[in-house]
Enzyme design. Structure first.
Site, PDB file in Angstrom:
ATOM      1  CB  CYS A  92      -9.637   4.470   0.568  1.00 11.44           C
ATOM      2  SG  CYS A  92      -7.988   4.833   1.231  1.00 11.44           S
ATOM      3  CG  ASP A 115      -1.961   1.120   1.211  1.00 14.95           C
ATOM      4  OD1 ASP A 115      -2.335   1.560   0.098  1.00 14.95           O
ATOM      5  OD2 ASP A 115      -2.385   1.579   2.282  1.00 14.95           O
ATOM      6  CB  SER A 116       0.180   4.804  -0.564  1.00 16.11           C
ATOM      7  OG  SER A 116      -1.020   4.893   0.215  1.00 16.11           O
ATOM      8  CG  HIS A 161      -5.317   4.764   4.483  1.00 14.40           C
ATOM      9  ND1 HIS A 161      -4.751   4.332   3.304  1.00 14.40           N
ATOM     10  CD2 HIS A 161      -4.295   5.225   5.248  1.00 14.40           C
ATOM     11  CE1 HIS A 161      -3.436   4.549   3.350  1.00 14.40           C
ATOM     12  NE2 HIS A 161      -3.140   5.086   4.522  1.00 14.40           N
ATOM     13  CD  GLU A 207      -0.620   6.707   6.574  1.00 15.74           C
ATOM     14  OE1 GLU A 207       0.389   6.643   7.308  1.00 15.74           O
ATOM     15  OE2 GLU A 207      -0.871   5.849   5.691  1.00 15.74           O
ATOM     16  CB  CYS A 245      -3.386   0.362  -2.491  1.00  8.90           C
ATOM     17  SG  CYS A 245      -3.476   2.069  -3.041  1.00  8.90           S
TER      18      CYS A 245
HETATM   19  N1  DGL Z   1      -4.928   3.005   0.872  1.00  8.52           N
HETATM   20  C1  DGL Z   1      -5.063   3.505  -0.424  1.00  8.52           C
HETATM   21  C2  DGL Z   1      -6.315   3.083  -1.151  1.00  8.52           C
HETATM   22  O1  DGL Z   1      -6.865   2.063  -0.839  1.00  8.52           O
HETATM   23  C3  DGL Z   1      -4.422   4.774  -0.877  1.00  8.52           C
HETATM   24  C4  DGL Z   1      -4.478   5.991  -0.041  1.00  8.52           C
HETATM   25  C5  DGL Z   1      -3.587   7.096  -0.601  1.00  8.52           C
HETATM   26  O2  DGL Z   1      -2.355   6.953  -0.521  1.00  8.52           O
HETATM   27  O3  DGL Z   1      -4.123   8.079  -1.137  1.00  8.52           O
HETATM   28  O4  DGL Z   1      -6.747   3.727  -2.058  1.00  8.52           O
END
Ligand code: DGL
Length: 265
Positions: free
Chosen positions: A182, A10-11, A184, A151, A74
Site C-alpha cells: 500500500c 491516490d485516495s 501509504h 495519514e 494506489c
Molecule cells: N494508498 C492506497 C493503496 O496503495 C490506499 C489506501 C486506502 O485508501 O485504503 O492501497
C-alpha cells in the site's frame, strides 16, 4: 520550452511515497497530485464505486490539464481499475501493485504482504502470489489502521509504536521480507523497521515505478529536462487538519491544496 506534467492519483497521501521516488529520478517533471479523500479509505470501498470514482477523477484532470502520463499511485485501485481505465484514456497509465516477485526472490524464510483489506482479497493479488511467490509462504495482513497512521503522520501526529506493534505482530518472527503493498506504508518505513527489526527487508514499488515513468517519458528528456518543475495538489473534499497537511505538501514543493469535487458519481 513546454513542461512535462504527470497526474498522480491516490485516495490520500500514500502516493506521496511514490512521488518522492519520481521527483528524485525526474526532477524536471511537473506533477498534479490528486487524492479522493471524500471516499477514503479505498481499502474498505465497494469495488464498483471505487472504479467509478477513479475513472471520473482521472478523466477530469486528463481533460482539463496537459497531462503526459498517469500514475495510479494506489495498490487498492490499481489491482482493479487499470484495464478499464486504459480503455477510456489513451495516454500511458502506470499502476502500482504489490512487489511480490522481488520480495520472494530475496526471501528464504517467508514473505509478509502488508496491504489494505481490499488488496489482500483481490484476485489480482492472488494471481501475483500464484505466479511469483516461487513456493514461498506468503503471510497476508490487511489493515486500514496503518493507512490511518500514515495519514496522521503527514499531519504531524507521531506514530504510536505500541499500536503499530499490535498490527504487525502476526509477521514477527515468521517473515524475513515484507512487501509494503500500500503506497501509504513506505511513509511509515522507519517505524515499521523499529517494530519488525532491521533484519526484515522492506520492499515497495516506488523505485520501480519511477524507472517505468522515466522509460515512458524518455522522448521528452532532451527537450524538457532543463525545465523547473511545479507541483499542484487537489482533493475531492476539505481535508482533515488541512493546515498541518499543507505543511507536509509545502515541504515537498507543492502549492496550496485545492478542492476539486467529484461530479456525477
Ligand atoms: N494508498 C492506497 C493503496 O496503495 C490506499 C489506501 C486506502 O485508501 O485504503 O492501497
Amino acid at each position: 520550452m513546454s513542461e512535462t506534467r504527470i497526474l498522480m492519483f491516490d485516495s490520500g497521501v500514500g502516493g506521496i511515497s511514490v512521488f518522492k521516488d519520481i521527483k528524485a529520478r525526474l526532477p524536471w517533471v511537473s506533477c498534479t497530485y490528486a487524492f479522493d479523500n471524500e471516499a477514503y479509505p479505498y481499502g474498505e470501498l465497494e469495488p464498483n464505486q471505487l472504479i467509478r470514482r477513479v475513472e471520473s477523477y482521472v478523466k477530469h484532470f486528463v481533460e482539463t490539464q496537459d497531462i503526459a502520463l498517469v500514475v495510479i499511485a494506489c495498490n487498492t485501485a490499481s489491482t482493479i481499475v487499470l484495464s478499464k481505465l486504459r480503455e477510456k484514456i489513451t495516454i500511458p497509465i502506470v499502476g502500482v501493485v504489490p512487489a511480490i516477485k522481488p520480495a520472494s526472490q530475496r526471501s528464504s524464510q517467508g514473505v509478509g504482504l502488508i496491504a489494505t483489506p481490499a488488496t489482500v482479497t483481490r484476485e489480482y493479488t492472488h494471481e501475483l502470489i500464484r505466479h511469483f511467490a516461487y513456493g514461498k509462504d506468503v503471510v497476508m495482513l490487511g489493515t486500514t489502521k496503518l493507512v490511518d497512521m500514515a495519514e496522521q503522520k503527514l499531519r504531524g501526529v507521531p506514530v504510536d509504536l505500541e499500536s503499530l506493534e499490535k498490527v504487525l505482530r502476526p509477521l514477527k518472527g515468521s517473515v524475513d521480507v515484507a512487501v509494503l503493498g500500500c503506497t501509504h506504508f513506505p511513509l511509515l518505513r522507519d517505524e515499521i523497521y523499529q517494530v519488525l527489526g532491521e533484519g526484515v527487508v522492506l520492499i515497495d514499488s516506488g523505485d520501480a515505478i519511477s524507472r517505468r515513468v522515466e522509460f515512458l517519458l524518455q522522448d521528452r528528456f532532451l527537450s524538457d529536462s532543463r525545465n523547473k518543475a511545479s507541483y499542484d495538489v487537489y482533493c475531492s473534499t476539505e481535508p482533515h487538519h488541512k493546515s498541518a497537511l499543507q505543511l507536509s505538501f509545502t515541504e515537498l514543493g507543492f502549492s496550496e491544496i485545492k478542492i476539486q469535487p467529484l461530479k456525477d458519481v
